[in-house]
Scaffold this motif. Sequence first.
Motif, PDB file in Angstrom:
ATOM      1  N   HIS A  91      -7.594   0.860   2.777  1.00 26.34           N
ATOM      2  CA  HIS A  91      -6.679   1.188   1.680  1.00 26.34           C
ATOM      3  C   HIS A  91      -5.930  -0.059   1.217  1.00 26.34           C
ATOM      4  O   HIS A  91      -5.731  -0.276   0.026  1.00 26.34           O
ATOM      5  CB  HIS A  91      -5.690   2.252   2.169  1.00 26.34           C
ATOM      6  CG  HIS A  91      -4.817   2.813   1.084  1.00 26.34           C
ATOM      7  ND1 HIS A  91      -3.462   2.946   1.226  1.00 26.34           N
ATOM      8  CD2 HIS A  91      -5.102   3.257  -0.158  1.00 26.34           C
ATOM      9  CE1 HIS A  91      -2.954   3.454   0.125  1.00 26.34           C
ATOM     10  NE2 HIS A  91      -3.920   3.665  -0.736  1.00 26.34           N
ATOM     11  N   LEU A 113      -5.431  -9.226  -5.335  1.00 32.42           N
ATOM     12  CA  LEU A 113      -4.255  -8.373  -5.244  1.00 32.42           C
ATOM     13  C   LEU A 113      -3.394  -8.960  -4.130  1.00 32.42           C
ATOM     14  O   LEU A 113      -3.808  -8.961  -2.970  1.00 32.42           O
ATOM     15  CB  LEU A 113      -4.669  -6.947  -4.894  1.00 32.42           C
ATOM     16  CG  LEU A 113      -3.531  -5.950  -4.696  1.00 32.42           C
ATOM     17  CD1 LEU A 113      -2.805  -5.689  -6.003  1.00 32.42           C
ATOM     18  CD2 LEU A 113      -4.048  -4.640  -4.119  1.00 32.42           C
ATOM     19  N   TYR A 147       0.424   2.122  -5.964  1.00 32.06           N
ATOM     20  CA  TYR A 147      -0.498   1.176  -5.322  1.00 32.06           C
ATOM     21  C   TYR A 147      -1.935   1.339  -5.802  1.00 32.06           C
ATOM     22  O   TYR A 147      -2.649   0.371  -6.013  1.00 32.06           O
ATOM     23  CB  TYR A 147      -0.449   1.323  -3.799  1.00 32.06           C
ATOM     24  CG  TYR A 147      -1.477   0.459  -3.115  1.00 32.06           C
ATOM     25  CD1 TYR A 147      -1.312  -0.920  -3.044  1.00 32.06           C
ATOM     26  CD2 TYR A 147      -2.634   1.011  -2.570  1.00 32.06           C
ATOM     27  CE1 TYR A 147      -2.274  -1.725  -2.447  1.00 32.06           C
ATOM     28  CE2 TYR A 147      -3.589   0.215  -1.971  1.00 32.06           C
ATOM     29  CZ  TYR A 147      -3.413  -1.139  -1.910  1.00 32.06           C
ATOM     30  OH  TYR A 147      -4.355  -1.932  -1.328  1.00 32.06           O
ATOM     31  N   ALA A 152      -6.503  -4.946 -10.217  1.00 35.84           N
ATOM     32  CA  ALA A 152      -6.943  -6.218  -9.639  1.00 35.84           C
ATOM     33  C   ALA A 152      -8.463  -6.215  -9.510  1.00 35.84           C
ATOM     34  O   ALA A 152      -9.144  -7.171  -9.869  1.00 35.84           O
ATOM     35  CB  ALA A 152      -6.288  -6.449  -8.285  1.00 35.84           C
ATOM     36  N   GLN A 153      -8.993  -5.105  -9.024  1.00 37.57           N
ATOM     37  CA  GLN A 153     -10.438  -5.027  -8.842  1.00 37.57           C
ATOM     38  C   GLN A 153     -11.181  -5.080 -10.168  1.00 37.57           C
ATOM     39  O   GLN A 153     -12.158  -5.803 -10.314  1.00 37.57           O
ATOM     40  CB  GLN A 153     -10.799  -3.740  -8.096  1.00 37.57           C
ATOM     41  CG  GLN A 153     -12.274  -3.650  -7.794  1.00 37.57           C
ATOM     42  CD  GLN A 153     -12.637  -2.367  -7.086  1.00 37.57           C
ATOM     43  OE1 GLN A 153     -12.107  -1.310  -7.406  1.00 37.57           O
ATOM     44  NE2 GLN A 153     -13.518  -2.445  -6.113  1.00 37.57           N
ATOM     45  N   GLN A 154     -10.678  -4.315 -11.137  1.00 43.64           N
ATOM     46  CA  GLN A 154     -11.353  -4.283 -12.433  1.00 43.64           C
ATOM     47  C   GLN A 154     -11.306  -5.639 -13.123  1.00 43.64           C
ATOM     48  O   GLN A 154     -12.205  -5.993 -13.871  1.00 43.64           O
ATOM     49  CB  GLN A 154     -10.736  -3.211 -13.329  1.00 43.64           C
ATOM     50  CG  GLN A 154     -10.928  -1.790 -12.828  1.00 43.64           C
ATOM     51  CD  GLN A 154     -12.369  -1.351 -12.861  1.00 43.64           C
ATOM     52  OE1 GLN A 154     -13.060  -1.498 -13.858  1.00 43.64           O
ATOM     53  NE2 GLN A 154     -12.869  -0.844 -11.743  1.00 43.64           N
ATOM     54  N   VAL A 193      -6.920  -3.015   1.127  1.00 41.50           N
ATOM     55  CA  VAL A 193      -7.758  -3.976   0.401  1.00 41.50           C
ATOM     56  C   VAL A 193      -8.812  -3.244  -0.422  1.00 41.50           C
ATOM     57  O   VAL A 193      -9.903  -3.762  -0.646  1.00 41.50           O
ATOM     58  CB  VAL A 193      -8.450  -4.973   1.355  1.00 41.50           C
ATOM     59  CG1 VAL A 193      -7.434  -5.902   1.981  1.00 41.50           C
ATOM     60  CG2 VAL A 193      -9.233  -4.254   2.456  1.00 41.50           C
ATOM     61  N   ARG A 194      -8.482  -2.042  -0.860  1.00 39.11           N
ATOM     62  CA  ARG A 194      -9.504  -1.236  -1.524  1.00 39.11           C
ATOM     63  C   ARG A 194     -10.093  -1.955  -2.734  1.00 39.11           C
ATOM     64  O   ARG A 194     -11.233  -1.739  -3.098  1.00 39.11           O
ATOM     65  CB  ARG A 194      -8.995   0.144  -1.910  1.00 39.11           C
ATOM     66  CG  ARG A 194      -7.792   0.162  -2.805  1.00 39.11           C
ATOM     67  CD  ARG A 194      -7.397   1.577  -3.146  1.00 39.11           C
ATOM     68  NE  ARG A 194      -8.409   2.244  -3.975  1.00 39.11           N
ATOM     69  CZ  ARG A 194      -8.355   3.517  -4.318  1.00 39.11           C
ATOM     70  NH1 ARG A 194      -7.390   4.281  -3.876  1.00 39.11           N
ATOM     71  NH2 ARG A 194      -9.280   4.043  -5.084  1.00 39.11           N
ATOM     72  N   GLY A 195      -9.292  -2.839  -3.334  1.00 36.97           N
ATOM     73  CA  GLY A 195      -9.792  -3.581  -4.488  1.00 36.97           C
ATOM     74  C   GLY A 195     -10.869  -4.587  -4.116  1.00 36.97           C
ATOM     75  O   GLY A 195     -11.651  -5.011  -4.952  1.00 36.97           O
ATOM     76  N   THR A 196     -10.915  -4.998  -2.863  1.00 37.46           N
ATOM     77  CA  THR A 196     -11.906  -5.980  -2.420  1.00 37.46           C
ATOM     78  C   THR A 196     -13.204  -5.287  -2.013  1.00 37.46           C
ATOM     79  O   THR A 196     -14.257  -5.900  -1.969  1.00 37.46           O
ATOM     80  CB  THR A 196     -11.354  -6.759  -1.201  1.00 37.46           C
ATOM     81  OG1 THR A 196     -10.064  -7.248  -1.549  1.00 37.46           O
ATOM     82  CG2 THR A 196     -12.235  -7.917  -0.824  1.00 37.46           C
ATOM     83  N   LEU A 197     -13.091  -4.002  -1.686  1.00 37.09           N
ATOM     84  CA  LEU A 197     -14.281  -3.251  -1.259  1.00 37.09           C
ATOM     85  C   LEU A 197     -14.991  -2.690  -2.482  1.00 37.09           C
ATOM     86  O   LEU A 197     -14.369  -2.476  -3.519  1.00 37.09           O
ATOM     87  CB  LEU A 197     -13.856  -2.080  -0.362  1.00 37.09           C
ATOM     88  CG  LEU A 197     -12.965  -2.419   0.824  1.00 37.09           C
ATOM     89  CD1 LEU A 197     -12.560  -1.129   1.539  1.00 37.09           C
ATOM     90  CD2 LEU A 197     -13.692  -3.351   1.775  1.00 37.09           C
ATOM     91  N   ALA A 226      -4.263  -1.876  -7.117  1.00 32.00           N
ATOM     92  CA  ALA A 226      -5.557  -2.236  -6.541  1.00 32.00           C
ATOM     93  C   ALA A 226      -6.658  -2.079  -7.587  1.00 32.00           C
ATOM     94  O   ALA A 226      -7.549  -2.918  -7.717  1.00 32.00           O
ATOM     95  CB  ALA A 226      -5.846  -1.365  -5.325  1.00 32.00           C
ATOM     96  N   PHE A 227      -6.563  -1.015  -8.332  1.00 30.46           N
ATOM     97  CA  PHE A 227      -7.561  -0.709  -9.365  1.00 30.46           C
ATOM     98  C   PHE A 227      -7.628  -1.831 -10.406  1.00 30.46           C
ATOM     99  O   PHE A 227      -8.698  -2.335 -10.732  1.00 30.46           O
ATOM    100  CB  PHE A 227      -7.195   0.622 -10.030  1.00 30.46           C
ATOM    101  CG  PHE A 227      -8.069   1.016 -11.184  1.00 30.46           C
ATOM    102  CD1 PHE A 227      -9.239   1.714 -10.968  1.00 30.46           C
ATOM    103  CD2 PHE A 227      -7.702   0.695 -12.484  1.00 30.46           C
ATOM    104  CE1 PHE A 227     -10.045   2.080 -12.037  1.00 30.46           C
ATOM    105  CE2 PHE A 227      -8.503   1.054 -13.554  1.00 30.46           C
ATOM    106  CZ  PHE A 227      -9.676   1.753 -13.336  1.00 30.46           C
ATOM    107  N   ALA A 240       0.800  -1.221   0.000  1.00 30.84           N
ATOM    108  CA  ALA A 240       0.000   0.000   0.000  1.00 30.84           C
ATOM    109  C   ALA A 240       0.838   1.279   0.000  1.00 30.84           C
ATOM    110  O   ALA A 240       0.321   2.356  -0.246  1.00 30.84           O
ATOM    111  CB  ALA A 240      -0.956   0.000   1.190  1.00 30.84           C
TER     112      ALA A 240
END
Lengths: 472, 316
Positions: free
Chosen positions: B97, A244, A230, A237-239, B99-103, A234-235, A225
């Motif tokens: 922050h 992540l 970062y 991985a989520q998309q 794990v923001r991708g999991t939220l 995260a972006f 983080a």
Amino acid sequence: MAITKFFNEMTADDGSVRAHYAGYAAWLSETPADRIARKRAEADSLFHRYGITFAVYGEESGTERLIPFDIIPRIIPAQEWKSLEAGLRQRVKALNSFIHDIYHDQEILKAGHIPAEQVLNNAQYRPEMQGVNVPCDIYAAIAGVDVVRAGAGEFYVLEDNLRVPSGVSYMLEDRRMMMRLFPELFARHRVAPVEHYPDMLLHTLRSLAPVGVTDPTVVVLTPGAYNSAYFEHAFLAQQMGVELVEGQDLFVSEDQVFMRTTQGPRRVDVIYRRVDDDFLDPKYFRKDSMLGVPGLLDAYRAGRVTVSNAIGTGVADDKSIYPYVPEMIRFYLGEEPILNNVPTYMCRKPEDLAYTLAHLPELVVKEVHGAGGYGMLVGPASTKEQIETFRKYLIANPEKYIAQPTLALSNCPTFVESGIAPRHLDLRPFVLSGTEVQMVPGGLTRVALREGSLVVNSSQGGGTKDTWVLEA
Amino acid sequence: MLSRTADHLFWMARYMERAENTARILDVTYRLSLLPQNGEEVEAMWSGMLKIMELQDAYLAKHPAYSTEAVLEFMIFDRDNPGSIYRCLRATRENAHAVRGTLTSELWETSNETWLKMRDFTVAKLLESGPGAFFEWVKYRSHLSRGVTIGTMLQDEALRFIRLGTFLERADNTARILEVKYLNLLPGADEEQAHATDYYQWSALLQSVSAFEVYRKVYRDQITPLRVAELLVLRADMPRSLARSMKEVHSNLTRVSNARSAETERLAGELESHLRFGRIERIFEGGFRKYLEDFRDRIFDLGCRISDDFLIPTSS
């Protein structure tokens, strides 16, 4: 070489608005200034709330900053994009062939096109990769090629980023922001969409799964983080809907990579890594790395996991190898390069060093292994003292530097404190290579916000703009 | 899901819940401190609260005496105090922050916005508008975060670990809120009758856990300590009670069950059953304060076990 004239993206030399900017210019002139000011403030507050930030090295840890976002888009007409795209695809294909060749038969060295010691003594060359086969022979699955427009408007490639290029999340967020703030603009223009990039990336990564794996588990590996990029990790991985992970979440057992989950170990097949080679595997590379996974290289060499981009791609985007890319295109593809390279003086050559030292005030000098706009000299924008300091560096370690003429980077109207003024910009399109080569139209446009500055890096106070490729 | 991700989600929820309950405890203590009484009583009130929150030593290391301003500053803004609301909201945001991708983006933005706003608060601003407005704000941010969680998150493991964190923390915190009230009683004193006539104290306690109207609705009678305790300990329909919290802990735990968690689930179930079938008179017979302390020990043990079973498993 005195710089007198810059190519302006919006207006022609006679002051008329270029055809592809006509719609936007009309909108800008009819939209009340206070509405635009409101929208700009809204953009700032939204970026803050979304937490679209980057961490700055050298400041208090955990310091996060916004990358300034400019609401005047950089517009590229369809025809221009077509040739740019062809040039980029060609270039990345040749670079992948080059890396494969270097880690196998080294034919380009045998043919004498590139001095062998330039490659094999390069710190980015990884002997561990010699003879290792990677899926589809693709090493740089994700490339971010920096392109600038200079002179009368021709494109030059400034740098090939083949290790862990970043910025694509800003490309996507800039578009989202523009569509949210100014939907009417998208009704007026046929802007080619970019939102499918994460899908394309996932498709690319899956296509590179180890042989025999039919439903691969893909993960994004981040340093954590506090890394400057970062948000992007995260972006993405989520998309893509994948995990992540950090190094501590993974372990290797019998050459197979697993992640630690609440339901026990789970196999991992493809790692989109955003960690540099040096930190990937403390067993083979930096022993003190806390970011990597011990034994990852063993699993990788055994063909049990795909690491993207491959280990050792840095040998191809190094500034000392850059001058040879046109030669690679001819050698591997039998084609003439579509995009220009910037003439480059390699200071390790005595005659190039002599030229460089004699023309420092006109040249841009870069560290061969530098990145992010750190450790460079822009001659025309530097003081006498700065130039003399660099002269000493050059004489002490000539092999560490290259020099290039200062390009008259094109500029584009941009909101600054005093109103709207021209600022220099570049473009980083992203090229995805898997079983096929794919791109979304456009890329990330970075803009140097300080007047006269030619350095667009966000770490040096650069901003971004939405990039529109207009459909024909 | 990744164990590390589950760990961040669990703690993200715990810290948000802790921030909310800290605001609740401060709110009730602050309001009680405004009732007519002498200075010593006010000091005793603050020192008792800090003791229950296990922050008395940390406070005394920085402040020579108990004063309303100093305690509020310590419990709200002090960056060195891990229990301050400032630190809780920062930890909430840091975990989110990571794990923001999991939220969902809405959940992440809620947590980020709360933190950005918290950084703008100052002691001066707080005293100007009265601490009550600030405590309200913290509670509403917590309500919002919980609402966004339930309203937007997929009902999968991630949500279970968030809920687990919320209710484990709430079980602990509600027990502490009750303990504050009982702290100043001498051992062996008649707990049932103590302060029975002190309407204001009991009603403040009920209000601090949003249970004042609920009490009236459930009992339709005057406020007595025994019923207050019953409401906050045994009534499973009271959202902040120990029984409700344990019911949620147990059910969320069984839904993330894995190969090593059987004993943890059993212990949670056991604790839940005690609350479900318990009688408040029997609890008081054994000493209410002791009961609350035992309860918190068992919550602490459950937290450690959840961590070992799911969040920080050893290799392979």
